[in-house]
Design a protein around this motif. Structure first.
Motif, PDB file in Angstrom:
ATOM      1  N   ILE A   1      -9.225  -8.619  -5.839  1.00 43.06           N
ATOM      2  CA  ILE A   1      -9.929  -8.069  -4.681  1.00 43.06           C
ATOM      3  C   ILE A   1     -10.517  -9.222  -3.881  1.00 43.06           C
ATOM      4  O   ILE A   1     -11.101 -10.148  -4.448  1.00 43.06           O
ATOM      5  CB  ILE A   1     -11.033  -7.101  -5.148  1.00 43.06           C
ATOM      6  N   THR A   2     -10.338  -9.153  -2.585  1.00 42.05           N
ATOM      7  CA  THR A   2     -10.876 -10.194  -1.710  1.00 42.05           C
ATOM      8  C   THR A   2     -12.044  -9.613  -0.911  1.00 42.05           C
ATOM      9  O   THR A   2     -11.917  -8.544  -0.317  1.00 42.05           O
ATOM     10  CB  THR A   2      -9.781 -10.688  -0.737  1.00 42.05           C
ATOM     11  N   VAL A   3     -13.152 -10.329  -0.927  1.00 41.86           N
ATOM     12  CA  VAL A   3     -14.324  -9.903  -0.163  1.00 41.86           C
ATOM     13  C   VAL A   3     -14.663 -11.019   0.818  1.00 41.86           C
ATOM     14  O   VAL A   3     -14.757 -12.184   0.425  1.00 41.86           O
ATOM     15  CB  VAL A   3     -15.530  -9.628  -1.092  1.00 41.86           C
ATOM     16  N   VAL A   4     -14.814 -10.652   2.084  1.00 42.78           N
ATOM     17  CA  VAL A   4     -15.128 -11.644   3.115  1.00 42.78           C
ATOM     18  C   VAL A   4     -16.316 -11.165   3.935  1.00 42.78           C
ATOM     19  O   VAL A   4     -16.356 -10.003   4.363  1.00 42.78           O
ATOM     20  CB  VAL A   4     -13.928 -11.881   4.072  1.00 42.78           C
TER      21      VAL A   4
ATOM     22  N   LEU B   1     -13.590  -5.789   2.550  1.00 46.26           N
ATOM     23  CA  LEU B   1     -13.030  -5.851   1.197  1.00 46.26           C
ATOM     24  C   LEU B   1     -11.598  -5.356   1.227  1.00 46.26           C
ATOM     25  O   LEU B   1     -11.297  -4.331   1.866  1.00 46.26           O
ATOM     26  CB  LEU B   1     -13.882  -4.992   0.266  1.00 46.26           C
ATOM     27  N   ASN B   2     -10.710  -6.092   0.573  1.00 48.24           N
ATOM     28  CA  ASN B   2      -9.307  -5.679   0.544  1.00 48.24           C
ATOM     29  C   ASN B   2      -8.696  -5.913  -0.831  1.00 48.24           C
ATOM     30  O   ASN B   2      -8.986  -6.886  -1.501  1.00 48.24           O
ATOM     31  CB  ASN B   2      -8.513  -6.463   1.601  1.00 48.24           C
ATOM     32  N   ALA B   3      -7.830  -4.985  -1.214  1.00 52.76           N
ATOM     33  CA  ALA B   3      -7.009  -5.149  -2.417  1.00 52.76           C
ATOM     34  C   ALA B   3      -5.598  -4.746  -2.045  1.00 52.76           C
ATOM     35  O   ALA B   3      -5.395  -3.712  -1.384  1.00 52.76           O
ATOM     36  CB  ALA B   3      -7.532  -4.273  -3.542  1.00 52.76           C
ATOM     37  N   THR B   4      -4.636  -5.563  -2.408  1.00 51.40           N
ATOM     38  CA  THR B   4      -3.242  -5.239  -2.113  1.00 51.40           C
ATOM     39  C   THR B   4      -2.402  -5.444  -3.371  1.00 51.40           C
ATOM     40  O   THR B   4      -2.518  -6.471  -4.034  1.00 51.40           O
ATOM     41  CB  THR B   4      -2.706  -6.139  -0.977  1.00 51.40           C
TER      42      THR B   4
END
Lengths: 171, 270
Positions: free
Chosen positions: B201-204, B239-242
Protein backbone atom coordinates in the motif's frame (compact mmCIF):
# COMPACT_ATOMS: atom_id res chain seq x y z
CA UNK A 1 -19.89 -4.77 59.79
CA UNK A 2 -16.92 -2.65 60.82
CA UNK A 3 -16.84 1.10 61.02
CA UNK A 4 -14.87 1.56 57.80
CA UNK A 5 -17.28 -0.45 55.67
CA UNK A 6 -20.20 1.36 57.20
CA UNK A 7 -18.62 4.68 56.35
CA UNK A 8 -17.96 3.58 52.76
CA UNK A 9 -21.53 2.40 52.49
CA UNK A 10 -22.85 5.66 53.83
CA UNK A 11 -20.72 7.60 51.34
CA UNK A 12 -22.10 5.49 48.53
CA UNK A 13 -25.62 6.05 49.72
CA UNK A 14 -24.96 9.73 50.02
CA UNK A 15 -23.51 10.16 46.56
CA UNK A 16 -26.70 10.06 44.48
CA UNK A 17 -28.10 12.95 46.42
CA UNK A 18 -24.98 14.87 45.55
CA UNK A 19 -22.03 16.74 46.69
CA UNK A 20 -22.38 19.34 49.40
CA UNK A 21 -19.37 21.39 48.32
CA UNK A 22 -18.76 23.53 45.27
CA UNK A 23 -17.09 23.03 41.91
CA UNK A 24 -15.92 26.15 40.10
CA UNK A 25 -14.43 26.67 36.70
CA UNK A 26 -12.90 29.94 35.54
CA UNK A 27 -12.18 30.52 31.87
CA UNK A 28 -10.59 33.73 30.69
CA UNK A 29 -11.13 34.78 27.09
CA UNK A 30 -8.30 37.16 26.19
CA UNK A 31 -8.67 40.35 24.20
CA UNK A 32 -7.14 39.89 20.76
CA UNK A 33 -6.10 42.65 18.40
CA UNK A 34 -7.36 41.17 15.17
CA UNK A 35 -9.16 42.67 12.19
CA UNK A 36 -12.05 40.23 12.33
CA UNK A 37 -13.04 39.02 15.76
CA UNK A 38 -15.64 36.40 16.58
CA UNK A 39 -16.22 35.03 20.04
CA UNK A 40 -14.58 31.62 20.37
CA UNK A 41 -16.38 28.32 20.70
CA UNK A 42 -15.17 26.84 23.99
CA UNK A 43 -15.66 23.39 25.49
CA UNK A 44 -14.48 22.08 28.84
CA UNK A 45 -14.60 18.60 30.21
CA UNK A 46 -13.07 16.21 32.72
CA UNK A 47 -11.18 13.28 31.30
CA UNK A 48 -9.57 10.12 32.66
CA UNK A 49 -5.85 9.38 32.12
CA UNK A 50 -6.71 7.30 29.03
CA UNK A 51 -8.37 10.34 27.46
CA UNK A 52 -11.96 9.20 27.82
CA UNK A 53 -14.43 11.88 28.80
CA UNK A 54 -15.79 11.53 32.33
CA UNK A 55 -18.02 14.62 32.24
CA UNK A 56 -18.65 17.54 29.97
CA UNK A 57 -18.56 20.75 32.00
CA UNK A 58 -19.47 23.41 29.45
CA UNK A 59 -19.84 24.09 25.72
CA UNK A 60 -20.17 27.65 24.48
CA UNK A 61 -21.29 28.05 20.91
CA UNK A 62 -23.41 30.31 18.76
CA UNK A 63 -26.89 29.40 19.92
CA UNK A 64 -28.60 32.42 18.36
CA UNK A 65 -28.32 31.59 14.69
CA UNK A 66 -31.43 30.45 12.87
CA UNK A 67 -31.89 26.78 11.95
CA UNK A 68 -29.23 25.82 14.51
CA UNK A 69 -26.62 27.06 12.02
CA UNK A 70 -24.21 27.61 14.91
CA UNK A 71 -23.89 23.84 15.29
CA UNK A 72 -22.12 23.74 11.95
CA UNK A 73 -18.89 24.90 13.58
CA UNK A 74 -18.98 22.66 16.65
CA UNK A 75 -16.64 20.24 14.88
CA UNK A 76 -13.95 22.91 15.04
CA UNK A 77 -13.67 22.29 18.79
CA UNK A 78 -11.84 19.34 17.38
CA UNK A 79 -10.88 17.14 20.32
CA UNK A 80 -14.12 17.77 22.14
CA UNK A 81 -16.06 16.97 18.98
CA UNK A 82 -14.19 13.73 18.58
CA UNK A 83 -14.33 12.65 22.19
CA UNK A 84 -17.97 13.41 22.95
CA UNK A 85 -19.49 16.30 20.97
CA UNK A 86 -20.41 14.27 17.93
CA UNK A 87 -22.37 11.78 20.01
CA UNK A 88 -24.36 14.46 21.85
CA UNK A 89 -27.65 16.02 20.92
CA UNK A 90 -27.36 19.77 21.29
CA UNK A 91 -28.30 21.66 23.36
CA UNK A 92 -27.25 19.85 26.55
CA UNK A 93 -29.05 20.99 29.68
CA UNK A 94 -26.73 22.72 32.16
CA UNK A 95 -23.74 22.26 29.84
CA UNK A 96 -24.26 24.15 26.59
CA UNK A 97 -24.76 27.86 26.32
CA UNK A 98 -24.01 30.90 24.17
CA UNK A 99 -20.51 32.13 23.40
CA UNK A 100 -18.97 34.53 25.91
CA UNK A 101 -17.31 37.91 25.41
CA UNK A 102 -13.73 38.83 26.25
CA UNK A 103 -13.23 38.62 30.02
CA UNK A 104 -13.00 36.22 32.94
CA UNK A 105 -15.95 33.89 33.33
CA UNK A 106 -16.34 32.01 36.57
CA UNK A 107 -19.16 29.56 36.89
CA UNK A 108 -20.28 27.07 39.47
CA UNK A 109 -20.68 23.66 37.93
CA UNK A 110 -24.08 22.29 38.97
CA UNK A 111 -24.12 18.91 40.72
CA UNK A 112 -26.44 17.57 38.02
CA UNK A 113 -23.66 18.27 35.49
CA UNK A 114 -20.75 17.00 37.56
CA UNK A 115 -20.98 15.37 40.97
CA UNK A 116 -17.56 14.88 42.59
CA UNK A 117 -19.12 12.49 45.11
CA UNK A 118 -19.77 10.11 42.22
CA UNK A 119 -16.24 10.43 40.83
CA UNK A 120 -14.00 7.48 41.77
CA UNK A 121 -10.68 8.47 43.34
CA UNK A 122 -7.89 8.84 40.79
CA UNK A 123 -5.99 11.11 38.45
CA UNK A 124 -7.95 13.30 36.07
CA UNK A 125 -7.58 16.29 33.80
CA UNK A 126 -9.80 19.25 33.18
CA UNK A 127 -9.44 20.10 29.48
CA UNK A 128 -10.46 23.44 28.01
CA UNK A 129 -10.47 23.76 24.22
CA UNK A 130 -11.19 26.99 22.34
CA UNK A 131 -11.64 27.52 18.62
CA UNK A 132 -12.30 30.85 16.97
CA UNK A 133 -13.79 31.54 13.55
CA UNK A 134 -11.11 33.02 11.27
CA UNK A 135 -8.77 32.49 14.19
CA UNK A 136 -6.81 29.93 16.07
CA UNK A 137 -7.38 27.04 18.38
CA UNK A 138 -5.93 26.24 21.80
CA UNK A 139 -6.33 23.36 24.19
CA UNK A 140 -5.24 23.44 27.83
CA UNK A 141 -5.02 20.60 30.33
CA UNK A 142 -5.22 20.91 34.12
CA UNK A 143 -4.23 17.68 35.84
CA UNK A 144 -5.75 17.05 39.27
CA UNK A 145 -5.96 14.25 41.78
CA UNK A 146 -9.27 13.39 43.37
CA UNK A 147 -9.28 11.30 46.53
CA UNK A 148 -12.90 11.79 47.42
CA UNK A 149 -12.54 14.55 49.99
CA UNK A 150 -9.42 16.76 49.69
CA UNK A 151 -9.90 20.12 47.99
CA UNK A 152 -8.73 20.59 44.41
CA UNK A 153 -7.25 23.91 43.29
CA UNK A 154 -5.49 23.99 39.95
CA UNK A 155 -4.79 26.68 37.37
CA UNK A 156 -2.94 27.26 34.14
CA UNK A 157 -2.32 30.04 31.68
CA UNK A 158 -3.11 29.94 27.97
CA UNK A 159 -0.98 31.52 25.28
CA UNK A 160 -3.22 32.47 22.39
CA UNK A 161 -6.94 31.78 22.42
CA UNK A 162 -7.30 31.26 26.16
CA UNK A 163 -6.17 33.24 29.20
CA UNK A 164 -6.14 32.01 32.78
CA UNK A 165 -7.99 28.79 33.50
CA UNK A 166 -8.80 27.77 37.06
CA UNK A 167 -10.60 24.75 38.46
CA UNK A 168 -11.51 24.16 42.09
CA UNK A 169 -13.41 21.56 44.06
CA UNK A 170 -14.24 22.79 47.53
CA UNK A 171 -15.67 19.95 49.60
CA UNK B 1 5.99 10.06 -26.62
CA UNK B 2 2.30 9.70 -25.79
CA UNK B 3 -0.40 10.81 -28.07
CA UNK B 4 -2.44 12.74 -25.59
CA UNK B 5 -5.97 12.09 -26.52
CA UNK B 6 -8.26 12.19 -23.51
CA UNK B 7 -8.92 8.47 -23.70
CA UNK B 8 -5.30 7.49 -23.65
CA UNK B 9 -4.54 9.82 -20.78
CA UNK B 10 -7.37 8.43 -18.72
CA UNK B 11 -6.27 4.88 -19.44
CA UNK B 12 -2.75 5.64 -18.33
CA UNK B 13 -4.03 7.00 -15.08
CA UNK B 14 -6.20 3.98 -14.47
CA UNK B 15 -3.53 1.44 -15.21
CA UNK B 16 -1.78 2.59 -12.00
CA UNK B 17 1.57 1.43 -13.23
CA UNK B 18 4.24 2.86 -10.93
CA UNK B 19 6.03 4.37 -13.91
CA UNK B 20 3.08 6.62 -14.56
CA UNK B 21 2.62 9.21 -11.89
CA UNK B 22 -0.97 10.13 -12.68
CA UNK B 23 -3.18 9.77 -9.67
CA UNK B 24 -6.94 9.61 -9.50
CA UNK B 25 -8.41 11.33 -6.46
CA UNK B 26 -11.70 12.57 -5.03
CA UNK B 27 -11.22 15.18 -2.35
CA UNK B 28 -13.98 16.64 -0.13
CA UNK B 29 -14.13 20.27 0.96
CA UNK B 30 -14.20 18.88 4.50
CA UNK B 31 -14.56 15.37 5.86
CA UNK B 32 -15.76 16.00 9.43
CA UNK B 33 -19.03 17.90 9.80
CA UNK B 34 -21.40 19.02 12.53
CA UNK B 35 -24.88 20.46 12.50
CA UNK B 36 -27.83 19.56 10.36
CA UNK B 37 -28.03 19.41 6.57
CA UNK B 38 -24.39 19.99 5.88
CA UNK B 39 -23.10 20.31 2.33
CA UNK B 40 -19.85 18.94 1.06
CA UNK B 41 -18.30 19.97 -2.22
CA UNK B 42 -15.98 17.52 -3.96
CA UNK B 43 -13.22 17.87 -6.52
CA UNK B 44 -12.21 14.85 -8.56
CA UNK B 45 -9.37 14.61 -11.03
CA UNK B 46 -6.59 12.52 -12.42
CA UNK B 47 -3.43 14.51 -11.91
CA UNK B 48 0.27 14.41 -11.28
CA UNK B 49 0.10 16.39 -8.04
CA UNK B 50 -1.98 15.87 -4.95
CA UNK B 51 -4.44 17.52 -4.80
CA UNK B 52 -4.05 19.88 -7.69
CA UNK B 53 -5.93 19.35 -10.92
CA UNK B 54 -3.43 19.54 -13.74
CA UNK B 55 -4.18 16.72 -16.12
CA UNK B 56 -7.64 15.20 -16.77
CA UNK B 57 -11.02 15.60 -15.07
CA UNK B 58 -12.52 12.53 -13.41
CA UNK B 59 -15.53 11.14 -15.29
CA UNK B 60 -18.56 12.64 -13.56
CA UNK B 61 -20.85 9.83 -14.69
CA UNK B 62 -18.79 7.24 -12.83
CA UNK B 63 -19.29 8.95 -9.45
CA UNK B 64 -21.81 7.46 -7.08
CA UNK B 65 -22.65 8.69 -3.58
CA UNK B 66 -24.03 6.46 -0.85
CA UNK B 67 -25.54 7.52 2.49
CA UNK B 68 -25.10 6.06 5.97
CA UNK B 69 -28.17 3.86 5.40
CA UNK B 70 -26.67 2.35 2.26
CA UNK B 71 -29.06 4.23 -0.02
CA UNK B 72 -27.94 6.28 -3.00
CA UNK B 73 -27.47 10.01 -2.43
CA UNK B 74 -27.98 12.47 -5.26
CA UNK B 75 -24.81 13.92 -6.78
CA UNK B 76 -25.70 17.61 -7.26
CA UNK B 77 -24.30 20.57 -9.16
CA UNK B 78 -21.98 18.27 -11.07
CA UNK B 79 -19.68 19.71 -13.65
CA UNK B 80 -16.97 17.96 -15.57
CA UNK B 81 -14.39 20.50 -16.57
CA UNK B 82 -11.31 20.03 -18.65
CA UNK B 83 -9.00 19.13 -15.79
CA UNK B 84 -11.31 18.89 -12.78
CA UNK B 85 -14.75 17.58 -11.98
CA UNK B 86 -16.75 19.16 -9.18
CA UNK B 87 -20.03 18.24 -7.47
CA UNK B 88 -21.87 18.52 -4.14
CA UNK B 89 -23.78 16.21 -1.87
CA UNK B 90 -26.11 17.12 0.95
CA UNK B 91 -25.71 15.29 4.23
CA UNK B 92 -29.26 15.14 5.52
CA UNK B 93 -28.67 12.59 8.25
CA UNK B 94 -25.84 11.77 10.64
CA UNK B 95 -23.26 9.17 9.75
CA UNK B 96 -20.67 8.36 7.12
CA UNK B 97 -21.22 8.93 3.39
CA UNK B 98 -19.15 7.52 0.58
CA UNK B 99 -18.42 8.87 -2.88
CA UNK B 100 -16.89 6.36 -5.24
CA UNK B 101 -15.95 5.84 -8.84
CA UNK B 102 -16.02 2.12 -9.52
CA UNK B 103 -15.16 0.90 -12.98
CA UNK B 104 -14.23 -2.28 -14.70
CA UNK B 105 -13.00 -2.32 -18.24
CA UNK B 106 -10.80 -4.17 -20.60
CA UNK B 107 -7.59 -2.73 -21.87
CA UNK B 108 -5.03 -3.99 -24.32
CA UNK B 109 -1.47 -3.13 -25.12
CA UNK B 110 0.79 -4.18 -27.97
CA UNK B 111 3.87 -3.06 -29.83
CA UNK B 112 4.06 -1.23 -33.08
CA UNK B 113 7.74 -0.92 -33.69
CA UNK B 114 9.27 0.61 -30.60
CA UNK B 115 6.04 2.14 -29.48
CA UNK B 116 3.59 0.65 -27.00
CA UNK B 117 0.03 1.11 -28.20
CA UNK B 118 -2.99 0.94 -25.96
CA UNK B 119 -6.72 0.50 -26.21
CA UNK B 120 -9.44 0.31 -23.62
CA UNK B 121 -13.14 -0.28 -23.68
CA UNK B 122 -15.91 -2.73 -22.94
CA UNK B 123 -14.94 -6.39 -23.33
CA UNK B 124 -17.62 -6.83 -25.99
CA UNK B 125 -15.83 -4.41 -28.29
CA UNK B 126 -12.45 -6.06 -28.13
CA UNK B 127 -13.00 -8.33 -31.12
CA UNK B 128 -13.91 -5.35 -33.33
CA UNK B 129 -10.49 -3.80 -32.77
CA UNK B 130 -8.82 -6.53 -34.85
CA UNK B 131 -5.82 -6.61 -32.58
CA UNK B 132 -5.17 -10.31 -32.74
CA UNK B 133 -1.75 -11.09 -34.12
CA UNK B 134 -0.26 -7.72 -33.04
CA UNK B 135 3.23 -8.11 -31.52
CA UNK B 136 3.29 -8.64 -27.74
CA UNK B 137 -0.46 -8.24 -27.49
CA UNK B 138 -1.78 -8.58 -23.97
CA UNK B 139 -5.15 -7.69 -22.51
CA UNK B 140 -5.93 -6.64 -18.95
CA UNK B 141 -9.11 -6.74 -16.98
CA UNK B 142 -9.01 -3.59 -14.89
CA UNK B 143 -11.08 -3.18 -11.80
CA UNK B 144 -10.65 0.20 -10.17
CA UNK B 145 -12.26 1.73 -7.15
CA UNK B 146 -11.52 5.34 -6.22
CA UNK B 147 -13.38 6.72 -3.25
CA UNK B 148 -13.51 8.98 -0.24
CA UNK B 149 -15.74 9.20 2.81
CA UNK B 150 -17.15 12.11 4.81
CA UNK B 151 -18.99 12.11 8.12
CA UNK B 152 -21.70 14.23 9.66
CA UNK B 153 -21.86 13.72 13.43
CA UNK B 154 -20.73 10.32 14.60
CA UNK B 155 -18.84 8.11 12.16
CA UNK B 156 -20.69 4.99 11.05
CA UNK B 157 -19.47 1.87 9.27
CA UNK B 158 -22.37 0.88 7.03
CA UNK B 159 -20.91 2.37 3.82
CA UNK B 160 -17.53 0.87 4.59
CA UNK B 161 -18.77 -2.69 4.49
CA UNK B 162 -17.08 -4.36 1.54
CA UNK B 163 -19.24 -5.00 -1.49
CA UNK B 164 -17.18 -8.10 -2.23
CA UNK B 165 -15.87 -6.84 -5.56
CA UNK B 166 -12.26 -5.87 -6.11
CA UNK B 167 -9.96 -4.28 -3.55
CA UNK B 168 -11.65 -2.41 -0.72
CA UNK B 169 -10.76 -0.73 2.54
CA UNK B 170 -12.21 -2.44 5.58
CA UNK B 171 -12.71 -0.85 8.97
CA UNK B 172 -10.40 -2.34 11.57
CA UNK B 173 -9.52 -0.26 14.63
CA UNK B 174 -9.92 3.15 13.01
CA UNK B 175 -12.38 5.09 10.93
CA UNK B 176 -11.06 7.12 7.98
CA UNK B 177 -12.87 10.22 9.26
CA UNK B 178 -11.33 10.02 12.71
CA UNK B 179 -7.61 10.36 12.10
CA UNK B 180 -5.27 12.58 14.06
CA UNK B 181 -1.59 13.44 13.71
CA UNK B 182 0.69 11.65 16.12
CA UNK B 183 -1.51 8.59 16.13
CA UNK B 184 -1.30 5.24 14.47
CA UNK B 185 -4.24 4.00 12.42
CA UNK B 186 -5.10 0.41 11.61
CA UNK B 187 -7.22 -0.60 8.61
CA UNK B 188 -7.96 -3.75 6.70
CA UNK B 189 -7.85 -4.44 2.99
CA UNK B 190 -10.15 -6.93 1.31
CA UNK B 191 -9.98 -8.54 -2.11
CA UNK B 192 -13.34 -9.76 -3.36
CA UNK B 193 -14.66 -9.60 0.19
CA UNK B 194 -11.85 -11.62 1.76
CA UNK B 195 -8.86 -10.36 3.76
CA UNK B 196 -6.05 -9.43 1.37
CA UNK B 197 -2.64 -10.39 2.85
CA UNK B 198 0.77 -9.18 1.62
CA UNK B 199 -0.54 -6.30 -0.47
CA UNK B 200 1.71 -3.28 -0.83
CA UNK B 201 0.00 0.00 0.00
CA UNK B 202 1.31 3.42 -0.92
CA UNK B 203 0.39 6.45 1.16
CA UNK B 204 1.27 9.95 -0.02
CA UNK B 205 0.63 13.23 1.73
CA UNK B 206 -0.94 15.95 -0.37
CA UNK B 207 0.73 19.23 -1.33
CA UNK B 208 3.60 17.36 -3.01
CA UNK B 209 3.81 20.36 -5.32
CA UNK B 210 5.50 22.21 -2.46
CA UNK B 211 8.21 19.69 -1.70
CA UNK B 212 11.04 18.12 -3.64
CA UNK B 213 10.83 14.57 -2.37
CA UNK B 214 7.80 12.44 -3.33
CA UNK B 215 7.17 11.56 0.31
CA UNK B 216 5.67 8.14 -0.34
CA UNK B 217 5.20 5.73 2.53
CA UNK B 218 4.85 2.05 1.81
CA UNK B 219 3.25 -0.47 4.09
CA UNK B 220 2.20 -4.07 3.51
CA UNK B 221 -0.87 -5.85 4.80
CA UNK B 222 -0.20 -8.67 7.26
CA UNK B 223 -1.52 -12.23 6.95
CA UNK B 224 -4.93 -11.00 8.07
CA UNK B 225 -5.07 -8.21 5.53
CA UNK B 226 -4.46 -5.57 8.23
CA UNK B 227 -2.07 -2.64 7.84
CA UNK B 228 -1.01 0.23 10.06
CA UNK B 229 -0.07 3.77 9.10
CA UNK B 230 1.41 6.41 11.38
CA UNK B 231 0.68 10.03 10.67
CA UNK B 232 3.33 12.38 11.91
CA UNK B 233 1.74 15.40 10.25
CA UNK B 234 -1.79 16.61 9.75
CA UNK B 235 -2.94 17.03 6.17
CA UNK B 236 -4.75 15.36 3.30
CA UNK B 237 -3.48 11.96 2.25
CA UNK B 238 -3.85 9.69 -0.78
CA UNK B 239 -3.74 5.91 -0.43
CA UNK B 240 -3.46 3.35 -3.20
CA UNK B 241 -3.11 -0.41 -3.51
CA UNK B 242 -2.79 -2.16 -6.85
CA UNK B 243 -2.64 -5.89 -7.46
CA UNK B 244 -1.47 -7.33 -10.74
CA UNK B 245 -1.75 -10.98 -11.62
CA UNK B 246 -2.05 -13.33 -14.56
CA UNK B 247 -5.64 -14.13 -15.43
CA UNK B 248 -5.48 -16.76 -18.15
CA UNK B 249 -6.68 -15.83 -21.59
CA UNK B 250 -9.31 -13.63 -23.17
CA UNK B 251 -10.46 -14.67 -26.62
CA UNK B 252 -7.20 -16.50 -27.08
CA UNK B 253 -5.04 -13.55 -25.96
CA UNK B 254 -2.98 -13.73 -22.73
CA UNK B 255 -4.69 -11.72 -20.03
CA UNK B 256 -3.52 -9.96 -16.89
CA UNK B 257 -5.67 -8.64 -14.07
CA UNK B 258 -5.22 -5.27 -12.42
CA UNK B 259 -7.27 -4.51 -9.35
CA UNK B 260 -6.77 -1.20 -7.62
CA UNK B 261 -8.12 0.72 -4.68
CA UNK B 262 -7.61 4.41 -4.02
CA UNK B 263 -8.90 6.63 -1.26
CA UNK B 264 -8.17 10.02 0.27
CA UNK B 265 -8.56 11.12 3.87
CA UNK B 266 -7.83 13.99 6.21
CA UNK B 267 -5.57 13.78 9.24
CA UNK B 268 -6.32 16.56 11.72
CA UNK B 269 -3.90 18.23 14.12
CA UNK B 270 -4.21 17.03 17.71
Amino acid sequence: MNKKTLLALLTMLASPTGFAGEVKLTIEIPRLEVAEYHRPYVASWIQAPDGTVVKNLSVWYDTDMKDAEGEKWLKDIRQWWRKSGRSLKMPVDGVSGPTKPVGTHTSTVPVKVFDPAALPAGDYEVVVEASREVGGREMLRLPFKWDGHAAVDTATQGKTELGKIKFTITP
Amino acid sequence: MFKKSLGVAALLALSSSPVLAHRFWIIPSTSVLSGENAWVSFDAAISNNLFFANHVAAPLQSLIATGPDGKAVEVQNGKEGKIRTTFDIELTKPGTYKVASVRSMLSAQWKEGEETKRWRGPAAEFAKQNLKGKPELKVFENQTRVETVVTSGEPSNEVLKPTGKGLELVVDKNHPNDLFAGEKASFGLALNGKAAPNVKITVVKGDDRYRNEPGETEVTTNENGIFEVSFSEPGRYWLNATLESEAGEFEGVPMGSRVSYTTTFEVLPE
